[in-house]
Design a protein around this motif. Structure first.
Motif, PDB file in Angstrom:
ATOM      1  N   LYS A   1      28.436  43.319  17.189  1.00 27.43           N
ATOM      2  CA  LYS A   1      28.004  44.657  16.799  1.00 27.43           C
ATOM      3  C   LYS A   1      28.517  44.996  15.398  1.00 27.43           C
ATOM      4  CE  LYS A   1      28.540  48.800  19.140  1.00 27.43           C
ATOM      5  NZ  LYS A   1      29.358  49.673  19.321  1.00 27.43           N
ATOM      6  N   SER A   2      29.786  44.647  15.147  1.00 29.33           N
ATOM      7  CA  SER A   2      30.370  44.999  13.846  1.00 29.33           C
ATOM      8  C   SER A   2      29.662  44.304  12.709  1.00 29.33           C
ATOM      9  CB  SER A   2      31.842  44.604  13.789  1.00 29.33           C
ATOM     10  OG  SER A   2      32.515  45.153  14.847  1.00 29.33           O
ATOM     11  N   CYS A   3      29.242  43.060  12.959  1.00 28.43           N
ATOM     12  CA  CYS A   3      28.623  42.347  11.846  1.00 28.43           C
ATOM     13  C   CYS A   3      27.280  42.966  11.514  1.00 28.43           C
ATOM     14  CB  CYS A   3      28.491  40.860  12.145  1.00 28.43           C
ATOM     15  SG  CYS A   3      27.042  40.403  13.066  1.00 28.43           S
ATOM     16  N   LEU A   4      26.604  43.515  12.529  1.00 26.35           N
ATOM     17  CA  LEU A   4      25.326  44.181  12.254  1.00 26.35           C
ATOM     18  C   LEU A   4      25.552  45.437  11.423  1.00 26.35           C
ATOM     19  CD1 LEU A   4      23.208  44.020  15.506  1.00 26.35           C
ATOM     20  CD2 LEU A   4      22.981  42.690  13.436  1.00 26.35           C
ATOM     21  N   ASP A   5      26.601  46.181  11.806  1.00 25.43           N
ATOM     22  CA  ASP A   5      26.892  47.396  11.047  1.00 25.43           C
ATOM     23  C   ASP A   5      27.224  47.053   9.607  1.00 25.43           C
ATOM     24  OD1 ASP A   5      28.624  48.839  13.869  1.00 25.43           O
ATOM     25  OD2 ASP A   5      26.537  48.986  13.238  1.00 25.43           O
ATOM     26  N   LEU A   6      27.929  45.947   9.459  1.00 24.32           N
ATOM     27  CA  LEU A   6      28.344  45.560   8.126  1.00 24.32           C
ATOM     28  C   LEU A   6      27.155  45.137   7.275  1.00 24.32           C
ATOM     29  CD1 LEU A   6      30.582  44.714   6.103  1.00 24.32           C
ATOM     30  CD2 LEU A   6      30.586  42.504   7.199  1.00 24.32           C
ATOM     31  N   LEU A   7      26.277  44.329   7.873  1.00 22.12           N
ATOM     32  CA  LEU A   7      25.210  43.742   7.072  1.00 22.12           C
ATOM     33  C   LEU A   7      23.990  44.645   6.932  1.00 22.12           C
ATOM     34  CD1 LEU A   7      25.383  40.105   8.408  1.00 22.12           C
ATOM     35  CD2 LEU A   7      26.214  40.946   6.239  1.00 22.12           C
ATOM     36  N   PHE A   8      23.725  45.422   7.970  1.00 19.16           N
ATOM     37  CA  PHE A   8      22.500  46.221   7.904  1.00 19.16           C
ATOM     38  C   PHE A   8      22.763  47.717   7.864  1.00 19.16           C
ATOM     39  CE2 PHE A   8      19.859  42.725   8.174  1.00 19.16           C
ATOM     40  CZ  PHE A   8      20.261  41.881   9.180  1.00 19.16           C
ATOM     41  N   GLY A   9      24.038  48.081   7.996  1.00 18.75           N
ATOM     42  CA  GLY A   9      24.308  49.515   8.032  1.00 18.75           C
ATOM     43  C   GLY A   9      24.374  50.109   6.640  1.00 18.75           C
ATOM     44  N   PRO A  64      36.499  45.092   9.513  1.00 16.71           N
ATOM     45  CA  PRO A  64      37.332  43.937   9.873  1.00 16.71           C
ATOM     46  C   PRO A  64      36.652  42.604   9.572  1.00 16.71           C
ATOM     47  CG  PRO A  64      37.198  45.504  11.687  1.00 16.71           C
ATOM     48  CD  PRO A  64      36.280  45.993  10.638  1.00 16.71           C
ATOM     49  N   LEU A  65      35.326  42.617   9.550  1.00 15.96           N
ATOM     50  CA  LEU A  65      34.630  41.350   9.323  1.00 15.96           C
ATOM     51  C   LEU A  65      34.187  41.219   7.874  1.00 15.96           C
ATOM     52  CD1 LEU A  65      32.461  41.205  12.543  1.00 15.96           C
ATOM     53  CD2 LEU A  65      34.602  40.068  12.106  1.00 15.96           C
ATOM     54  N   THR A 116      36.230  50.316  31.019  1.00 13.44           N
ATOM     55  CA  THR A 116      35.687  51.464  30.291  1.00 13.44           C
ATOM     56  C   THR A 116      36.693  52.601  30.279  1.00 13.44           C
ATOM     57  OG1 THR A 116      33.829  50.924  31.733  1.00 13.44           O
ATOM     58  CG2 THR A 116      33.398  52.442  29.942  1.00 13.44           C
ATOM     59  N   ALA A 117      37.332  52.782  31.408  1.00 12.65           N
ATOM     60  CA  ALA A 117      38.340  53.839  31.481  1.00 12.65           C
ATOM     61  C   ALA A 117      39.492  53.537  30.542  1.00 12.65           C
ATOM     62  CB  ALA A 117      38.848  53.977  32.918  1.00 12.65           C
ATOM     63  N   ALA A 118      39.885  52.289  30.501  1.00 12.21           N
ATOM     64  CA  ALA A 118      40.986  51.903  29.611  1.00 12.21           C
ATOM     65  C   ALA A 118      40.612  52.122  28.164  1.00 12.21           C
ATOM     66  CB  ALA A 118      41.354  50.447  29.860  1.00 12.21           C
ATOM     67  N   LYS A 119      39.323  51.844  27.894  1.00 18.24           N
ATOM     68  CA  LYS A 119      38.863  52.022  26.516  1.00 18.24           C
ATOM     69  C   LYS A 119      38.931  53.484  26.128  1.00 18.24           C
ATOM     70  CE  LYS A 119      35.093  50.169  23.764  1.00 18.24           C
ATOM     71  NZ  LYS A 119      33.768  49.593  23.809  1.00 18.24           N
ATOM     72  N   GLU A 120      38.581  54.349  27.081  1.00 20.86           N
ATOM     73  CA  GLU A 120      38.598  55.773  26.774  1.00 20.86           C
ATOM     74  C   GLU A 120      40.002  56.298  26.590  1.00 20.86           C
ATOM     75  OE1 GLU A 120      36.373  57.536  29.905  1.00 20.86           O
ATOM     76  OE2 GLU A 120      34.551  56.490  29.277  1.00 20.86           O
ATOM     77  N   ARG A 121      40.913  55.753  27.375  1.00 21.91           N
ATOM     78  CA  ARG A 121      42.304  56.203  27.243  1.00 21.91           C
ATOM     79  C   ARG A 121      42.937  55.731  25.947  1.00 21.91           C
ATOM     80  NH1 ARG A 121      43.100  54.605  32.820  1.00 21.91           N
ATOM     81  NH2 ARG A 121      43.914  52.615  32.057  1.00 21.91           N
ATOM     82  N   GLY A 122      42.314  54.779  25.332  1.00 23.11           N
ATOM     83  CA  GLY A 122      42.901  54.207  24.129  1.00 23.11           C
ATOM     84  C   GLY A 122      43.748  52.990  24.425  1.00 23.11           C
ATOM     85  N   GLN A 123      43.738  52.581  25.709  1.00 25.00           N
ATOM     86  CA  GLN A 123      44.563  51.441  26.067  1.00 25.00           C
ATOM     87  C   GLN A 123      43.901  50.137  25.605  1.00 25.00           C
ATOM     88  OE1 GLN A 123      45.143  51.012  30.268  1.00 25.00           O
ATOM     89  NE2 GLN A 123      47.072  49.947  30.028  1.00 25.00           N
ATOM     90  N   LEU A 124      42.570  50.156  25.583  1.00 29.05           N
ATOM     91  CA  LEU A 124      41.842  48.957  25.198  1.00 29.05           C
ATOM     92  C   LEU A 124      41.085  49.222  23.903  1.00 29.05           C
ATOM     93  CD1 LEU A 124      40.490  46.145  25.832  1.00 29.05           C
ATOM     94  CD2 LEU A 124      38.745  47.424  27.019  1.00 29.05           C
ATOM     95  N   ILE A 125      41.323  48.392  22.933  1.00 33.79           N
ATOM     96  CA  ILE A 125      40.570  48.497  21.686  1.00 33.79           C
ATOM     97  C   ILE A 125      39.736  47.234  21.568  1.00 33.79           C
ATOM     98  CG2 ILE A 125      40.734  48.676  19.187  1.00 33.79           C
ATOM     99  CD1 ILE A 125      43.513  49.981  19.703  1.00 33.79           C
ATOM    100  N   PHE A 126      38.439  47.416  21.570  1.00 34.64           N
ATOM    101  CA  PHE A 126      37.540  46.286  21.623  1.00 34.64           C
ATOM    102  C   PHE A 126      36.793  46.157  20.310  1.00 34.64           C
ATOM    103  CE2 PHE A 126      35.254  43.008  23.183  1.00 34.64           C
ATOM    104  CZ  PHE A 126      33.972  43.235  23.649  1.00 34.64           C
ATOM    105  N   LEU A 127      37.054  45.082  19.614  1.00 39.96           N
ATOM    106  CA  LEU A 127      36.285  44.826  18.405  1.00 39.96           C
ATOM    107  C   LEU A 127      35.149  43.887  18.786  1.00 39.96           C
ATOM    108  CD1 LEU A 127      35.688  44.815  15.373  1.00 39.96           C
ATOM    109  CD2 LEU A 127      37.286  42.925  15.139  1.00 39.96           C
TER     110      LEU A 127
END
Lengths: 411, 196
Positions: B18-26, B36-37, B3-14
Motif C-alpha cells: 500500500k505504501s509503495c502505491l501512495d509513494l509512486l502514484f499519490g 519509509p519506502l 484490528t483492535a490492537a491496531k486501534e489501541r496503537g499496540q500494533l503498527i503495520f507498515l
C-alpha cells in the motif's frame, strides 16, 4: 537314496479333492481382491474438477482475492501464447474488462485471434469426437499384464455437470461481435512511447526498461482509477473484474536486457515492476497473467525473485526440438506443465492437488492438460499409463483461463 | 484481535504494497515526512528512511506503557528485489538490533526466503549473515523425500547457544508440520496424525 512317493488309489482321490478346494479358494480370493480393486477405481473415475469458479461476481459480497499469474514461456512461445489467449477469451465470455499489453503484437491483432467459445451442446459433441478419436488409436494393442482394466467400463470424456468456465475451439477465432461489445484497453509499447512524453518528476536516468515499465504501470493505474476497479467510485453499481494480460515481459522488446546479458544494466527493473503491479492488483478487483521468456533470462536469481513475488507461477516446457519428442512415453503429448507456485490467499494453505505430473497437448480443436497417474503395474509396462489417462483424465482443459478468479468465502 | 490492537496503537503495520502505491502514484507529501519506502523512487540505496520509521514507531511516547517491543519483518528478501543493496539491508537490521534489542529490550523476528541451490548470491549473503547473528533460527523446509499429503514439511529450531561463548554446541530440534486452513499442527518426526 531318492524317495519315491507312491499314492495308493483312495489317497489320490483325497489329494485331488484337496487340490480342487485349494484352487477354488485361490480363485475366490483372487476374485475378491479384484473386486476390491475395481470398486474403488470406479469412484476415482469421476471427473476431478479443479476448484476454480467463474461466477457472477457482481452479486458476491465476499472480497475477491486478486492473483498475479506468471507463466514461463516455452521455447518458441507457442503454447504460452495459447494460454494467454485463453485467459483473455474467458474474460470476454464472462463479460470482464480486458487490458492487453504487448510490445510485440498490437493488442488489436491479439484480440482478433482469440479462440472461439464452444457454447452449450456443441462442446459436448466436440469433446466426444476428440475423445473417441484418441481412444481408437490406443486400443489397437491389447493389454497383457494389466488385463483386468481392459474390461472396465469406459468413462465418458465429457466433463461433469458442474460447469466451471468455458470451452474453446482453437481451430476457429472468436467472432468480432463478442469482444467489440466489451470494454477493453490496450497498451502497445511502440505507440505509447511515441505518443506520450515522460512526466517530469521522474528521475532522468532511466533505462529503457524502466521507462517502459513505468509507462505500463501508469497506464494500468489510470484505468483502474478511471473505471473504478479500486472501489473509488461508489456510484458504480455493477462491479466488474479487470483482466490484465501482459505478453513477453522482460524480453528485449520491452527494452530490458536481462534476456541478452549476464550483467544487466538494471537488474531490479522487472522485480520492482512486479511488486508495484501486485500492489495495484491487491488494491483493485483485477487479475493478471504475464508471460515471460524465462528460458532466455541469463541470471537465474531474477527468476527466483520473480517466483517469490508472484502468486502463481506456471512453466511450460514444450517437447519441440528436445529429446523428449521421440520418447515413447510422451508420444501423444506436446509438452509438460510445471507448477512452481500456487496462490495462498486468505489462508495458510493452498489447494494442493495430489498429482504433480502434468502434461499438455494441443489437439485439433482443444488444448488439454492431463495428469499422469501412478499405477500399480506401471513399472512393468510403462507405456500403459497413457491408457489410464483416458480414464483418469483431469480435463483441466482451459481451466487456466480462470486464473485469478477463485471462489473464496471468508469465515 | 489484530484490528483492535491496531486501534489501541499496540500494533503498527507498515503495509509495503500500500505504501509503495501512495509513494509512486499519490500526490506530493505535505507532511514533510519522507515515506519509509523512499528508496524505491529515488534510487537511494540505503534504508535509512525505513529505519527512522521503525525507530519512531517503537520508541515509546510518554503515555504508552507497552513493554518489550517486537519488530516483525516480512519479508527481507523482497527488499533485495526492490533494489536495496545487501549491505544496506544488513545495516538496516543492525541498526534495528541496536535500537530494539539493546535500547528497548525487545525482539526482532525476520523472515527470509532461501533455496538450497539458489543462484541468488545477494540473498544468500543476507541469509548467511543473519544466521550468524541470530539467537534463534527457525529453519522451515520441505521434506527431503518429496511431496506428502499429511506432512507438509519440517521445521528445525536451532538455539544458538554457541553465541554465548560457553563452549556449548547449538541445540537443534526437529519437528514436522502440517498446515491447515487457519492453523498449523506440529508433531515429532514420524508421528503425524496420519500414522498414529
Amino acid at each position: 537314496m531318492s524317495e519315491i512317493c507312491c499314492f495308493k488309489g483312495h489317497d489320490l482321490k483325497f489329494y485331488w479333492t484337496i487340490n480342487w478346494v485349494v484352487i477354488l479358494l485361490g480363485i475366490f480370493l483372487l476374485a475378491l481382491t479384484l473386486l476390491l480393486f475395481i470398486f474403488p477405481k470406479n469412484k476415482e473415475n469421476q471427473r476431478c474438477v479443479v476448484k476454480i469458479q467463474v461466477g457472477d461476481l457482481s452479486n458476491k459480497k465476499e472480497k475477491i482475492p486478486t492473483v498475479l499469474v506468471f507463466t514461463e514461456e516455452d521455447k518458441y512461445g507457442l503454447y504460452s501464447n495459447l494460454l494467454f489467449k485463453y485467459f483473455l477469451a474467458e474474460g470476454v465470455v464472462c463479460g470482464h474488462e480486458l487490458f492487453v499489453a504487448s510490445a510485440k503484437e498490437h493488442p488489436d491483432n491479439i484480440l482478433k485471434e482469440l479462440p472461439a467459445p464452444l457454447l452449450d451442446d456443441t462442446y459436448r459433441n466436440e469433446l466426444g469426437e476428440e475423445a473417441t478419436a484418441v481412444k481408437s488409436e490406443d486400443f489397437q494393442d491389447s493389454m497383457k499384464i494389466a488385463w483386468r482394466y481392459q474390461n472396465l467400463p469406459k468413462t465418458e470424456a465429457s466433463p461433469t455437470s458442474t460447469k466451471f468456465g468455458h470451452y474453446y475451439d482453437v481451430s476457429k477465432t472468436m467472432p468480432p461481435e463478442l469482444f467489440q461489445s466489451r470494454n477493453w484497453h490496450s497498451f502497445y509499447l511502440p505507440e505509447e512511447l511515441s505518443l506520450h512524453p515522460l512526466p517530469l518528476h521522474l528521475p532522468c536516468k532511466l533505462t529503457p526498461a524502466r521507462r517502459a515499465y513505468t509507462r505500463l504501470l501508469q497506464s494500468i493505474q489510470r484505468i483502474i482509477y478511471q473505471e473504478g476497479f479500486d472501489g473509488s467510485d461508489p456510484q458504480k453499481k455493477q462491479k466488474n473484474i479487470l483482466r490484465i494480460g501482459i505478453q513477453s515481459l522482460g524480453s528485449m522488446l520491452w527494452g530490458d536486457d536481462i534476456c541478452s546479458s549476464d550483467t544487466p544494466e538494471d537488474i531490479h527493473s522487472l522485480t520492482k515492476f512486479l511488486y508495484v503491479l501486485r500492489a495495484l492488483l491487491r488494491k483493485s478487483l483485477s487479475a493478471c497473467i504475464i508471460t515471460v521468456p524465462a528460458h532466455l533470462i541469463q541470471n537465474k536469481a531474477i527468476m527466483e525473485r520473480v517466483t517469490n513475488l508472484s502468486d502463481m507461477v506456471v512453466g511450460l516446457e514444450s517437447f519441440i526440438g528436445s529429446e523428449r519428442e521421440t520418447n515413447p512415453l510422451y508420444k501423444d503429448y506436446h509438452g509438460l506443465v510445471h507448477v512452481h507456485q500456487i496462490p495462498r490467499l486468505n489462508s495458510l494453505i493452498c489447494d494442493v492437488s495430489d498429482t504433480k505430473d502434468l502434461a499438455f497437448r494441443l489437439k485439433r480443436k482443444l488444448f488439454t492438460i492431463e495428469v499422469r497417474e501412478t499405477v500399480l503395474f506401471h513399472y512393468l509396462e510403462p507405456k500403459r499409463w497413457t491408457y489410464f489417462l483416458l480414464h483418469h483424465q483431469m480435463m483441466v482443459n482451459v481451466a487456466w483461463h480462470c486464473f485469478g478468479v477463485w471462489d473464496f468465502t471468508l469465515k | 484481535i489484530l484490528t483492535a490492537a491496531k486501534e489501541r496503537g499496540q500494533l503498527i503495520f507498515l503495509e509495503g504494497l500500500k505504501s509503495c502505491l501512495d509513494l509512486l502514484f499519490g500526490e506530493e507529501e505535505q507532511s514533510g515526512q519522507p515515506s519509509p519506502l523512499q528508496f524505491l523512487s529515488e534510487g537511494a540505496s540505503d534504508l535509512k528512511a525505513l529505519f527512522d520509521f521503525v525507530r519512531t514507531s517503537l520508541t515509546p511516547a510518554g503515555s504508552d506503557s507497552w513493554k518489550g517491543p517486537v519488530l516483525l519483518v516480512d519479508d527481507l528478501s523482497v527488499l533485495l528485489s526492490l533494489g536495496a543493496a545487501p549491505v544496506a539491508v544488513l545495516d538496516f537490521i543492525h541498526y534495528c538490533r541496536v535500537v530494539v534489542c539493546s535500547q528497548l529490550k525487545g525482539n526482532i523476528v525476520v523472515l527470509v526466503h532461501s533455496n538450497e541451490d539458489s543462484e541468488d548470491e545477494e540473498n544468500e549473503l543476507v541469509v548467511n549473515s543473519l544466521c550468524h547473528h541470530s539467537d534463534l533460527i527457525l529453519w522451515v523446509e520441505g521434506l527431503a523425500t518429496g511431496f506428502c499429503k499429511d506432512v507438509h514439511g519440517q521445521i528445525k529450531i536451532i538455539r544458538r547457544v554457541s553465541l554465548e561463548l560457553t563452549a556449548e554446541k547449538d541445540l537443534v530440534q526437529v519437528y514436522q508440520y502440517k498446515i491447515q486452513d487457519k492453523n498449523v499442527t506440529f508433531f515429532a518426526r514420524g508421528l503425524s496424525a496420519a500414522v498414529l
